[in-house]
Design a protein around this motif. Structure first.
Motif, PDB file in Angstrom:
ATOM      1  N   VAL A 137       0.775  -1.299   0.004  1.00 30.23           N
ATOM      2  CA  VAL A 137       0.290   0.013   0.086  1.00 30.23           C
ATOM      3  C   VAL A 137       0.987   1.294  -0.107  1.00 30.23           C
ATOM      4  CG1 VAL A 137      -1.819   1.161   1.263  1.00 30.23           C
ATOM      5  CG2 VAL A 137      -1.785  -1.442   1.517  1.00 30.23           C
ATOM      6  N   HIS A 138       0.679   2.006  -0.918  1.00 30.00           N
ATOM      7  CA  HIS A 138       1.388   3.377  -0.920  1.00 30.00           C
ATOM      8  C   HIS A 138       0.735   4.522  -1.399  1.00 30.00           C
ATOM      9  CE1 HIS A 138       6.072   3.854  -1.584  1.00 30.00           C
ATOM     10  NE2 HIS A 138       5.595   5.031  -0.950  1.00 30.00           N
ATOM     11  N   GLY A 139       1.099   5.819  -0.918  1.00 32.16           N
ATOM     12  CA  GLY A 139       0.483   6.938  -1.054  1.00 32.16           C
ATOM     13  C   GLY A 139       1.167   7.566  -2.442  1.00 32.16           C
ATOM     14  N   THR A 140       0.410   8.230  -3.145  1.00 26.34           N
ATOM     15  CA  THR A 140       0.856   8.968  -4.307  1.00 26.34           C
ATOM     16  C   THR A 140       1.748  10.333  -3.747  1.00 26.34           C
ATOM     17  OG1 THR A 140      -1.133  10.300  -4.732  1.00 26.34           O
ATOM     18  CG2 THR A 140      -1.071   8.090  -5.719  1.00 26.34           C
ATOM     19  N   ASN A 141       1.389  10.829  -2.805  1.00 26.11           N
ATOM     20  CA  ASN A 141       2.159  12.012  -2.505  1.00 26.11           C
ATOM     21  C   ASN A 141       3.085  11.621  -1.325  1.00 26.11           C
ATOM     22  OD1 ASN A 141       0.355  13.275  -3.951  1.00 26.11           O
ATOM     23  ND2 ASN A 141      -0.706  14.328  -2.566  1.00 26.11           N
ATOM     24  N   ASP A 142       3.571  10.424  -1.509  1.00 26.69           N
ATOM     25  CA  ASP A 142       4.597  10.230  -0.432  1.00 26.69           C
ATOM     26  C   ASP A 142       6.229  10.781  -0.645  1.00 26.69           C
ATOM     27  OD1 ASP A 142       6.462   8.899   1.286  1.00 26.69           O
ATOM     28  OD2 ASP A 142       5.576   7.032   1.326  1.00 26.69           O
ATOM     29  N   GLU A 143       6.392  11.579   0.112  1.00 24.66           N
ATOM     30  CA  GLU A 143       7.718  12.198  -0.209  1.00 24.66           C
ATOM     31  C   GLU A 143       9.049  11.746   0.349  1.00 24.66           C
ATOM     32  OE1 GLU A 143       7.320  16.564   0.596  1.00 24.66           O
ATOM     33  OE2 GLU A 143       5.638  16.795  -1.006  1.00 24.66           O
ATOM     34  N   ARG A 144       8.939  10.938   1.406  1.00 24.59           N
ATOM     35  CA  ARG A 144       9.858   9.973   1.830  1.00 24.59           C
ATOM     36  C   ARG A 144      10.229   8.631   1.215  1.00 24.59           C
ATOM     37  NH1 ARG A 144       8.829   9.709   8.043  1.00 24.59           N
ATOM     38  NH2 ARG A 144      10.782   8.619   8.193  1.00 24.59           N
ATOM     39  N   SER A 145       9.356   7.943   0.875  1.00 22.43           N
ATOM     40  CA  SER A 145       9.284   6.512  -0.009  1.00 22.43           C
ATOM     41  C   SER A 145       8.577   6.737  -1.328  1.00 22.43           C
ATOM     42  CB  SER A 145       8.717   5.536   0.999  1.00 22.43           C
ATOM     43  OG  SER A 145       9.234   5.569   2.260  1.00 22.43           O
ATOM     44  N   ASP A 146       9.626   6.687  -2.268  1.00 29.82           N
ATOM     45  CA  ASP A 146       9.101   6.769  -3.735  1.00 29.82           C
ATOM     46  C   ASP A 146       8.093   6.087  -4.105  1.00 29.82           C
ATOM     47  OD1 ASP A 146       8.679   7.428  -6.450  1.00 29.82           O
ATOM     48  OD2 ASP A 146      10.648   7.295  -6.790  1.00 29.82           O
ATOM     49  N   PRO A 147       6.856   6.154  -4.389  1.00 29.32           N
ATOM     50  CA  PRO A 147       5.783   5.243  -4.733  1.00 29.32           C
ATOM     51  C   PRO A 147       6.067   4.682  -6.036  1.00 29.32           C
ATOM     52  CG  PRO A 147       4.852   7.247  -4.943  1.00 29.32           C
ATOM     53  CD  PRO A 147       6.204   7.273  -4.252  1.00 29.32           C
ATOM     54  N   VAL A 169      -2.774   4.878  -2.933  1.00 30.60           N
ATOM     55  CA  VAL A 169      -3.661   5.707  -2.085  1.00 30.60           C
ATOM     56  C   VAL A 169      -3.580   7.270  -2.790  1.00 30.60           C
ATOM     57  CG1 VAL A 169      -4.591   6.248  -0.142  1.00 30.60           C
ATOM     58  CG2 VAL A 169      -3.532   4.426  -0.297  1.00 30.60           C
ATOM     59  N   HIS A 170      -4.172   7.718  -3.445  1.00 26.85           N
ATOM     60  CA  HIS A 170      -4.230   8.955  -4.191  1.00 26.85           C
ATOM     61  C   HIS A 170      -4.226  10.102  -3.158  1.00 26.85           C
ATOM     62  CE1 HIS A 170      -4.464   7.060  -8.249  1.00 26.85           C
ATOM     63  NE2 HIS A 170      -5.579   6.844  -7.955  1.00 26.85           N
ATOM     64  N   SER A 171      -3.288  10.866  -3.470  1.00 26.87           N
ATOM     65  CA  SER A 171      -3.297  12.319  -2.528  1.00 26.87           C
ATOM     66  C   SER A 171      -2.950  11.874  -1.227  1.00 26.87           C
ATOM     67  CB  SER A 171      -4.423  13.033  -2.821  1.00 26.87           C
ATOM     68  OG  SER A 171      -4.732  13.494  -4.190  1.00 26.87           O
ATOM     69  N   ASP A 172      -2.216  10.895  -0.599  1.00 27.49           N
ATOM     70  CA  ASP A 172      -1.685  10.857   0.659  1.00 27.49           C
ATOM     71  C   ASP A 172      -0.446  10.648   0.859  1.00 27.49           C
ATOM     72  OD1 ASP A 172      -2.535  10.404   3.277  1.00 27.49           O
ATOM     73  OD2 ASP A 172      -4.047   8.704   3.106  1.00 27.49           O
ATOM     74  N   GLY A 173       0.099  10.712   1.954  1.00 23.34           N
ATOM     75  CA  GLY A 173       1.452  10.834   2.166  1.00 23.34           C
ATOM     76  C   GLY A 173       2.023   9.705   2.800  1.00 23.34           C
ATOM     77  N   HIS A 174       3.434   9.828   3.415  1.00 22.17           N
ATOM     78  CA  HIS A 174       4.133   8.718   3.981  1.00 22.17           C
ATOM     79  C   HIS A 174       3.276   7.777   5.022  1.00 22.17           C
ATOM     80  CE1 HIS A 174       7.542   6.016   4.549  1.00 22.17           C
ATOM     81  NE2 HIS A 174       7.500   6.589   5.689  1.00 22.17           N
ATOM     82  N   ALA A 175       2.637   8.665   6.130  1.00 15.77           N
ATOM     83  CA  ALA A 175       1.955   8.163   7.143  1.00 15.77           C
ATOM     84  C   ALA A 175       0.564   7.996   6.761  1.00 15.77           C
ATOM     85  CB  ALA A 175       2.000   9.248   8.174  1.00 15.77           C
ATOM     86  N   LEU A 176      -0.013   8.143   5.458  1.00 19.89           N
ATOM     87  CA  LEU A 176      -1.382   7.737   5.077  1.00 19.89           C
ATOM     88  C   LEU A 176      -2.298   8.301   6.026  1.00 19.89           C
ATOM     89  CD1 LEU A 176      -0.708   4.405   3.711  1.00 19.89           C
ATOM     90  CD2 LEU A 176      -1.024   6.111   2.531  1.00 19.89           C
ATOM     91  N   HIS A 177      -2.215   9.649   6.627  1.00 18.87           N
ATOM     92  CA  HIS A 177      -3.152  10.136   7.386  1.00 18.87           C
ATOM     93  C   HIS A 177      -4.514  10.128   7.117  1.00 18.87           C
ATOM     94  CE1 HIS A 177      -0.367  10.693  10.651  1.00 18.87           C
ATOM     95  NE2 HIS A 177       0.438  11.632   9.840  1.00 18.87           N
ATOM     96  N   HIS A 178      -4.740  10.670   5.844  1.00 21.22           N
ATOM     97  CA  HIS A 178      -5.965  10.923   5.300  1.00 21.22           C
ATOM     98  C   HIS A 178      -6.794   9.765   5.050  1.00 21.22           C
ATOM     99  CE1 HIS A 178      -4.643  14.909   4.498  1.00 21.22           C
ATOM    100  NE2 HIS A 178      -4.019  14.674   3.449  1.00 21.22           N
ATOM    101  N   TYR A 179      -6.390   8.545   4.846  1.00 19.89           N
ATOM    102  CA  TYR A 179      -7.147   7.274   4.624  1.00 19.89           C
ATOM    103  C   TYR A 179      -6.633   6.290   5.684  1.00 19.89           C
ATOM    104  CZ  TYR A 179      -9.328   9.666   0.638  1.00 19.89           C
ATOM    105  OH  TYR A 179     -10.098  10.360  -0.072  1.00 19.89           O
ATOM    106  N   ARG A 180      -6.163   6.710   6.871  1.00 21.56           N
ATOM    107  CA  ARG A 180      -5.500   5.672   7.817  1.00 21.56           C
ATOM    108  C   ARG A 180      -6.652   4.596   8.090  1.00 21.56           C
ATOM    109  NH1 ARG A 180      -3.692   8.542  13.240  1.00 21.56           N
ATOM    110  NH2 ARG A 180      -1.983   9.141  11.593  1.00 21.56           N
TER     111      ARG A 180
END
Length: 264
Positions: A137-147, A169-180
């Motif tokens: 599972v990977h967020g498209t806006n992850d700036e720490r781990s390249d999806p 997961v679109h528009s979510d970052g490394h911690a996947l906070h939006h769709y946790r």
């Protein structure tokens, strides 16, 4: 005992410092509690692995070695039970790398950190994942781990193992906070689907620390929660978040049951 989940926290690329017992495990503790609550009636145990070192440290791959040690410890404590590795960030890389352990039947890599591809270095291995079910599972806006790197790894792994599934997961970052919650539900269904139902008293884990010269015994920290109804197995029924009536989970699903997921 239906199975054991080993939770692998994130880490650094290079560090020989010892991780903080609380801060280092924060990324997986809440997920561990959820899995224990959901799987208690199934006899599911969960343990958070406490690494010897904070870093992966190149070819030494310390985090993967500690994950393999934890799988060995699982066999020693529980006998022949299925083991699922669940990791976040660098812990996701460890889950994939240690997935070849003979006791492991599945691996979950959430926002896995993977090294940049280099023509002068061998690619991240995937052959060890043959015969295992794998969820990435990977967020498209992850700036720490390249999806993009996890997408390429999943594509390579899929050639040798059809049971590789990747959700983006679109528009979510490394911690996947939006769709946790949706990511947690997805992981829960996958894990419970890999652990066969075998009623026995629920057991929840300690934080496992690989013995070192300075600390032979593990610091213990329980992950406990109230029992809940166990979700249906991952491989059957509609997609996980649709089954739960959750809010829409915008994902691109690659190689997953049903093709696409997460519209409700």
């Amino acid at each position: 005992m239906s199975g054991v989940v080993l939770l692998l926290p994130s880490g650094d690329q290079v560090s020989r410092r010892r991780p903080s017992p609380l801060l280092a495990t924060a990324s997986v503790r809440a997920l561990g509690r959820r899995l224990v609550r959901a799987g208690r009636d199934e006899g599911l145990a969960a343990h958070v692995v406490h690494y010897r070192y904070r870093g992966w440290n190149g070819s030494e791959a310390h985090l993967a070695r500690d994950a393999a040690w934890a799988a060995d410890e699982t066999v020693r404590r529980y006998g022949d039970v299925p083991v699922c590795l669940v990791g976040h960030g660098m812990g996701g890389r460890a889950a994939l790398r240690a997935g070849g352990h003979e006791a492991v039947n599945s691996a979950v890599a959430i926002a896995p950190w993977l090294p940049e591809e280099d023509v002068a270095a061998p690619p991240e291995p995937v052959k060890q994942l043959v015969g295992r079910r794998v969820l990435i599972v990977h967020g498209t806006n992850d700036e720490r781990s390249d999806p993009e790197l996890s997408f390429r790894l999943a594509a390579r792994a899929k050639k040798a193992n059809r049971d590789v599934c990747r959700f983006e997961v679109h528009s979510d970052g490394h911690a996947l906070h939006h769709y946790r919650d949706e990511v947690a539900a997805l992981t829960e269904d996958f894990v419970l689907g890999r652990c066969s139902a075998a009623p026995c008293p629920g057991r929840c884990g300690t934080r496992w620390r690989r013995p070192s010269a300075r600390a032979a015994d593990a610091a213990r920290d329980g992950i406990r929660g109230d029992p809940q109804a166990v979700a249906p197995p991952w491989a059957s029924g509609p997609e996980p978040d649709a089954r739960r009536g959750a809010r829409p989970f915008p994902v691109r699903a690659a190689g997953c049951p049903g093709g696409t997921a997460g519209t409700s």
